[in-house]
Design a protein around this motif. Structure first.
Motif, PDB file in Angstrom:
ATOM      1  N   MET A   1     -25.820 -42.301  -7.951  1.00 32.16           N
ATOM      2  CA  MET A   1     -25.824 -43.562  -7.008  1.00 32.16           C
ATOM      3  C   MET A   1     -24.669 -44.036  -7.384  1.00 32.16           C
ATOM      4  SD  MET A   1     -27.443 -46.544  -6.019  1.00 32.16           S
ATOM      5  CE  MET A   1     -29.098 -45.689  -6.719  1.00 32.16           C
ATOM      6  N   GLN A   2     -24.187 -43.613  -6.063  1.00 35.12           N
ATOM      7  CA  GLN A   2     -22.842 -44.283  -5.378  1.00 35.12           C
ATOM      8  C   GLN A   2     -22.254 -46.045  -5.565  1.00 35.12           C
ATOM      9  OE1 GLN A   2     -20.014 -42.548  -3.753  1.00 35.12           O
ATOM     10  NE2 GLN A   2     -21.106 -40.926  -4.226  1.00 35.12           N
ATOM     11  N   ARG A   3     -21.840 -45.856  -6.062  1.00 30.79           N
ATOM     12  CA  ARG A   3     -21.221 -47.579  -6.020  1.00 30.79           C
ATOM     13  C   ARG A   3     -20.463 -48.518  -4.606  1.00 30.79           C
ATOM     14  NH1 ARG A   3     -13.747 -49.329  -7.961  1.00 30.79           N
ATOM     15  NH2 ARG A   3     -14.750 -49.078  -5.820  1.00 30.79           N
ATOM     16  N   ILE A   4     -21.506 -48.889  -4.970  1.00 31.28           N
ATOM     17  CA  ILE A   4     -20.599 -49.941  -3.854  1.00 31.28           C
ATOM     18  C   ILE A   4     -19.530 -51.375  -3.444  1.00 31.28           C
ATOM     19  CG2 ILE A   4     -22.999 -51.395  -3.932  1.00 31.28           C
ATOM     20  CD1 ILE A   4     -23.465 -50.160  -0.997  1.00 31.28           C
ATOM     21  N   ASP A   5     -18.393 -50.680  -2.745  1.00 30.40           N
ATOM     22  CA  ASP A   5     -17.530 -51.747  -2.779  1.00 30.40           C
ATOM     23  C   ASP A   5     -17.692 -53.129  -2.693  1.00 30.40           C
ATOM     24  OD1 ASP A   5     -15.905 -49.999  -3.230  1.00 30.40           O
ATOM     25  OD2 ASP A   5     -14.812 -50.213  -1.094  1.00 30.40           O
ATOM     26  N   GLU A   6     -18.659 -53.795  -2.438  1.00 28.86           N
ATOM     27  CA  GLU A   6     -19.578 -54.903  -1.739  1.00 28.86           C
ATOM     28  C   GLU A   6     -19.517 -55.654  -3.354  1.00 28.86           C
ATOM     29  OE1 GLU A   6     -19.924 -52.309   0.005  1.00 28.86           O
ATOM     30  OE2 GLU A   6     -19.420 -52.500   2.445  1.00 28.86           O
ATOM     31  N   LEU A   7     -20.236 -55.402  -3.567  1.00 26.36           N
ATOM     32  CA  LEU A   7     -21.186 -55.683  -4.642  1.00 26.36           C
ATOM     33  C   LEU A   7     -19.811 -56.073  -6.204  1.00 26.36           C
ATOM     34  CD1 LEU A   7     -23.258 -56.804  -6.198  1.00 26.36           C
ATOM     35  CD2 LEU A   7     -23.716 -54.907  -7.374  1.00 26.36           C
ATOM     36  N   LEU A   8     -20.109 -57.433  -5.909  1.00 26.41           N
ATOM     37  CA  LEU A   8     -18.865 -57.852  -6.819  1.00 26.41           C
ATOM     38  C   LEU A   8     -19.759 -58.583  -8.405  1.00 26.41           C
ATOM     39  CD1 LEU A   8     -16.371 -59.432  -5.052  1.00 26.41           C
ATOM     40  CD2 LEU A   8     -16.233 -56.738  -5.869  1.00 26.41           C
ATOM     41  N   VAL A   9     -20.255 -58.279  -9.293  1.00 32.42           N
ATOM     42  CA  VAL A   9     -20.655 -58.392 -10.613  1.00 32.42           C
ATOM     43  C   VAL A   9     -19.729 -59.903 -11.631  1.00 32.42           C
ATOM     44  CG1 VAL A   9     -22.128 -57.401 -12.203  1.00 32.42           C
ATOM     45  CG2 VAL A   9     -22.175 -56.667 -10.443  1.00 32.42           C
ATOM     46  N   ALA A  10     -20.521 -61.205 -11.214  1.00 33.75           N
ATOM     47  CA  ALA A  10     -20.374 -62.085 -12.185  1.00 33.75           C
ATOM     48  C   ALA A  10     -20.180 -61.507 -13.564  1.00 33.75           C
ATOM     49  CB  ALA A  10     -21.140 -63.409 -11.736  1.00 33.75           C
ATOM     50  N   LEU A  11     -19.139 -61.726 -14.410  1.00 32.69           N
ATOM     51  CA  LEU A  11     -19.710 -61.650 -16.391  1.00 32.69           C
ATOM     52  C   LEU A  11     -19.430 -62.509 -16.446  1.00 32.69           C
ATOM     53  CD1 LEU A  11     -16.938 -58.793 -16.381  1.00 32.69           C
ATOM     54  CD2 LEU A  11     -19.466 -58.827 -16.313  1.00 32.69           C
ATOM     55  N   ASP A  12     -21.001 -63.406 -16.472  1.00 30.68           N
ATOM     56  CA  ASP A  12     -20.968 -64.703 -16.366  1.00 30.68           C
ATOM     57  C   ASP A  12     -21.665 -64.982 -18.088  1.00 30.68           C
ATOM     58  OD1 ASP A  12     -19.951 -66.031 -14.845  1.00 30.68           O
ATOM     59  OD2 ASP A  12     -22.170 -66.132 -13.410  1.00 30.68           O
ATOM     60  N   VAL A  13     -20.693 -64.433 -18.978  1.00 28.76           N
ATOM     61  CA  VAL A  13     -21.324 -64.317 -20.248  1.00 28.76           C
ATOM     62  C   VAL A  13     -20.421 -64.981 -20.823  1.00 28.76           C
ATOM     63  CG1 VAL A  13     -22.224 -61.406 -20.087  1.00 28.76           C
ATOM     64  CG2 VAL A  13     -20.187 -61.913 -20.894  1.00 28.76           C
ATOM     65  N   ASN A  14     -21.133 -65.164 -23.048  1.00 33.94           N
ATOM     66  CA  ASN A  14     -20.656 -65.643 -23.619  1.00 33.94           C
ATOM     67  C   ASN A  14     -19.132 -65.004 -24.172  1.00 33.94           C
ATOM     68  OD1 ASN A  14     -22.529 -67.373 -23.825  1.00 33.94           O
ATOM     69  ND2 ASN A  14     -23.844 -66.132 -25.118  1.00 33.94           N
TER      70      ASN A  14
END
Ligand code: C5P
Length: 244
Positions: A1-14
């Motif tokens: 599976m290729q990385r996709i530039d458009e996807l930003l993941v919110a690291l909303d963790v503790n």
């Protein structure tokens, strides 16, 4: 599976440890990671430095809003952490946004880093017509959002954050090269649970409406298998983008 530039993941963790674990689990899939004020206030710039040093693109979501000199200094500091994308409130006005853009360019040049992407926050999606009116803005919310986006572009910012519902109007008003960063992604591969998001769109639907980047948090980070959840979104995005 290729990385996709458009996807930003919110690291909303503790904690920073959890954030780094998630980033590792999503390595090669997410186009970047968003760090907000909670995690930044807890863990400080070292987390941004660590992620950036690993080659990850970090969207430092601290929404600066202050006098131009102070915002310029904050942007200068943010660039030194290696942040790839930085945001400021468009309602801070043109001189503030101009100062931010100038500080971003000049600091990057001075330290030999790529210029950061400077993004404006228009109207917080938690606001509605009533709460906006309480701040003295009488006109329709959608008009205010589009005008703030135009102001951000005029001041030299690279783009704005906008809800899925506002994306198409901003794209129309600001042209194809202006960046639109869109949270509130739900439905289709991003799952049915809306949490507290009100105005949502699926991943591919949001990109088709004009989003340059989508920000996804809980559909990925709260999933039992975050990598699988991210892969499903990447698959939908790749297919969606092929058909546009
Ligand atoms: O978990 P979820 O996918 O709703 O996360 C979306 C992220 O984008 C959160 O970090 C949230 O704070 C942020 N965000 C948002 N709406 C905005 C601006 C930022 O949901 N208008």
């Amino acid at each position: 599976m290729q990385r996709i530039d458009e996807l930003l993941v919110a690291l909303d963790v503790n904690t920073g440890t959890q954030a780094l674990e998630l980033a590792t689990a999503l390595d090669g899939i997410a186009g970047g990671f968003k760090i907000g004020s909670r995690l930044f206030t807890l863990e400080g710039p070292q987390l941004v430095r660590t992620l950036s040093a690993r080659g990850a693109r970090v969207f430092l979501d601290l929404k600066f809003h202050d006098i131009p000199n102070t915002v310029a200094q904050a942007v200068e500091s943010a660039v030194q952490t290696g942040a790839w994308m930085i945001n400021v409130h468009a309602s801070g006005g043109v001189p503030m946004m101009q100062a931010a853009a100038k500080a971003g360019r000049e600091t990057a040049q001075r330290i030999g880093a790529p210029a950061p992407l400077l993004i404006g926050v228009t109207v917080l999606t938690s606001m509605d017509a009533v709460t906006l009116q309480q701040t003295g803005v009488e006109r329709p919310l959608a008009d205010h959002v589009v005008d703030l986006a135009i102001l951000a572009r005029t001041a030299g910012l690279d783009g704005v954050v906008a809800s899925p519902q506002e994306t198409a109007a901003i794209r129309k008003a600001c042209g194809k090269d202006f960046l639109i960063v869109t949270p509130g992604i739900r439905g289709a591969s991003a799952g049915a649970d809306k949490n507290d998001q009100m105005r949502t769109m699926g991943p591919a639907e949001a990109v088709r409406a004009g989003a340059s980047y989508i920000v996804v948090g809980r559909p990925i980070i709260a999933a039992s298998d975050p990598r699988r959840a991210a892969e499903a979104i990447v698959k939908e995005l790749s297919e969606g983008l092929l058909t546009t």
